[in-house]
Design an enzyme around this catalytic site. Structure first.
Site, short mmCIF file in Angstrom:
data_model
loop_
_atom_site.label_atom_id
_atom_site.label_comp_id
_atom_site.label_asym_id
_atom_site.label_seq_id
_atom_site.Cartn_x
_atom_site.Cartn_y
_atom_site.Cartn_z
N HIS A 28 -4.36 2.42 14.82
CA HIS A 28 -4.45 0.85 14.75
C HIS A 28 -3.65 0.10 15.15
O HIS A 28 -2.47 0.49 15.34
CB HIS A 28 -5.11 0.94 12.92
CG HIS A 28 -3.98 1.13 12.11
ND1 HIS A 28 -3.66 2.13 11.81
CD2 HIS A 28 -3.52 0.32 11.71
CE1 HIS A 28 -2.64 1.89 11.16
NE2 HIS A 28 -2.25 1.09 10.92
N LYS A 82 1.08 -1.35 0.36
CA LYS A 82 -0.36 0.01 -0.13
C LYS A 82 1.18 1.06 0.01
O LYS A 82 1.72 1.63 0.90
CB LYS A 82 -1.20 0.07 0.89
CG LYS A 82 -2.27 1.80 1.43
CD LYS A 82 -3.10 1.07 2.37
CE LYS A 82 -4.21 1.93 2.62
NZ LYS A 82 -3.66 2.93 3.64
N ASP A 112 -1.64 -2.96 13.54
CA ASP A 112 -2.00 -4.77 11.71
C ASP A 112 -2.01 -5.55 12.07
O ASP A 112 -1.81 -6.91 13.13
CB ASP A 112 -0.73 -4.29 10.95
CG ASP A 112 -0.19 -2.52 10.48
OD1 ASP A 112 -0.57 -1.89 10.52
OD2 ASP A 112 1.25 -2.40 10.23
N HIS A 152 -0.42 2.55 16.04
CA HIS A 152 -0.09 2.95 15.86
C HIS A 152 -0.87 4.66 15.20
O HIS A 152 -1.61 3.82 14.63
CB HIS A 152 1.14 2.78 14.59
CG HIS A 152 1.44 1.53 13.86
ND1 HIS A 152 0.69 0.43 14.33
CD2 HIS A 152 0.95 2.07 12.68
CE1 HIS A 152 0.90 0.06 13.01
NE2 HIS A 152 0.50 0.87 12.30
#
Length: 358
Positions: free
Chosen positions: A237, A218, A239, A293
Site C-alpha cells: 500500500h 497505530k 500511506d 510498501h
C-alpha cells in the site's frame, strides 16, 4: 462481538495456539508469494542493489546556511527518489523513544483478555482501540497483525478514556513523544516546502497547521508466524497521510517497492523511518513520492512497530497540487479532493483492481 469470539479472532491467539499451518484466509495470492523472502537473510544483504537512504537531520539546526541547505537537499532528494528514509539526529531523545517502545510492549504483553477491554468496534465505525484487520482490504485476505490505534495529537482532540492504563506511564510518555514528533513534522514540512520553491510554512498550512493536522498512532503487533513465506503483516500500500513516522523494535520487516524490486529496510539504530504520504505527493504534483510498501513476518521473533500518521482534516481542506507547481508542461496530475474523498477513491480503486485481477 462476544469476548470469546473476539479473542479467537486475534492473530496473537492463532500464533500462540501451536498451529503448524496458517488458515487459508491469511495465505497471500500466488502472485505475491513469488517474492516473499526470508526477511532476516534479506536484511543482511548490504552490497546487492539500492538501499533505503539515511538522512542526517543534524544540519537543519546548523548556524551555517550552507549546512542547512545541504541537509534540506538530502531530504528533498530522498523524498523525490524514494519517499521513504531513515532519519537520524532527528532531535527526539533516545530515552524517550525507549520509554515509548517499552510502554507499547508492556501493553501487548498483557493477556489478550486484558487487551480486549480496549477493543474497537469497526462495524460501528469505532476504529480507535485494540483490533485486528477485517477482510475489507483489496485482496479480501487477512493480515498477520493485531494493533492498537488512537489519536495522539492535538491534545484537545484525544480520547484518553481508550488509552491503555497499563503501564501507568503510557499516557505520559506517549503524550510527550507526540509533542516532540509534532515539532519534527514542522521541521520536515519546512524543509520540503523550501525544496519545492515555496515559502517555508506552506506545506504545513496546506495540511491543516498546528490546530487541524491529526497525529494518529497505530502500534502494529506482528506475532511469530509458522509459515511466513505465505503471509504478510501488512499488504502492499501507499500511506494516505502527509507524513508517516515509524519506530520499531529492531526486528526487520518493512519493504519498499523501488525500481521494480522489493527492498528490505535495514534496522538503523536510533533512527525514525519516515514515509512521504499521498497527501504530500498530491500537493507537490508528484515531485515527492508516496512509495508502495509492505510488511513481512517471520517465525523467530515478534515484530512491533509504532507508526504515526500525520493526517489533514477529512473535510475542511481541498487537496490539490500547489498552483505554483502546475504549468503547461507540468499539468496537475491529481484532481481536487478532500482527504475523505481521497481515501474513498483509493479504497474503491483498490477494490476495482482486485476484481479485475481475478
Amino acid at each position: 462481538m462476544a469476548p470469546s469470539a473476539a479473542v479467537a479472532s486475534r492473530v496473537e491467539s492463532l500464533a500462540s495456539s501451536g498451529i503448524a499451518s496458517i488458515p487459508k484466509e491469511y495465505v497471500r495470492p500466488q502472485e505475491e508469494l513469488i517474492n516473499i523472502v526470508n526477511v532476516f537473510e534479506d536484511e543482511k544483504k548490504t552490497d546487492e542493489g539500492p538501499q533505503i537512504p539515511t538522512v542526517d537531520l543534524k544540519g537543519l539546526n546548523s548556524e551555517d546556511p550552507a549546512e542547512r541547505e545541504k541537509c534540506r537537499e538530502e531530504l528533498k532528494k530522498a523524498s523525490m527518489d524514494w519517499g521513504v528514509m531513515h532519519l537520524v539526529n532527528h532531535g527526539i531523545p533516545d530515552d524517550l523513544i525507549d520509554q515509548v517502545k517499552a510502554a507499547g510492549k508492556i501493553f501487548f504483553d498483557l493477556p489478550i483478555e486484558e487487551k480486549e477491554k480496549h477493543a474497537n468496534d469497526q462495524a460501528s465505525g469505532k476504529i480507535a482501540g485494540y483490533g485486528s484487520k477485517l477482510a475489507n482490504n483489496a485482496s479480501g485476505q487477512l493480515e498477520w497483525q493485531d494493533y492498537f490505534f488512537h489519536l495522539i495529537y492535538p491534545e484537545d482532540k484525544r480520547d484518553l478514556s481508550i488509552w491503555p492504563k497499563t503501564p501507568a506511564d503510557y499516557t505520559e510518555v506517549t503524550s510527550e513523544y507526540a509533542r516532540q514528533l509534532r515539532g519534527l513534522a514542522t521541521r520536515v514540512f519546512s524543509a520540503l516546502s523550501l525544496g519545492l520553491g515555496v515559502e517555508e510554512g506552506r506545506l504545513e498550512k496546506e495540511v491543516g497547521g498546528l490546530e487541524e493536522l491529526l497525529l494518529q498512532m497505530k502500534i502494529n503487533y506482528y506475532p511469530k508466524c509458522p509459515q511466513p513465506e505465505l503471509a504478510l503483516g501488512v499488504e502492499a500500500h501507499t500511506d494516505v497521510s502527509s507524513l508517516t513516522f515509524i519506530l520499531h523494535n529492531m526486528v526487520p520487516g518493512l519493504q519498499a517497492f523501488y525500481d521494480g524490486n522489493w527492498v528490505t529496510a535495514k534496522c538503523v539504530p536510533n533512527s525514525i523511518i519516515m514515509h512521504v504520504g499521498d497527501t504530500i505527493e498530491i500537493l507537490s504534483n508528484g515531485k515527492y513520492k508516496s512509495i508502495l510498501h509492505r510488511g513481512l513476518v517471520n517465525k523467530e521473533k515478534i515484530r512491533i512497530s509504532w507508526a504515526v500518521f500525520c493526517e489533514p482534516p477529512k473535510e475542511k481542506i481541498i487537496l490539490k497540487p500547489l498552483p505554483e507547481l502546475v504549468t503547461e508542461t507540468e499539468p496537475a496530475r491529481y484532481p481536487p479532493r478532500t482527504f475523505a474523498q481521497h481515501i474513498q477513491h483509493k479504497l474503491f480503486r483498490k477494490s476495482q483492481e482486485a476484481l479485475l485481477s481475478k
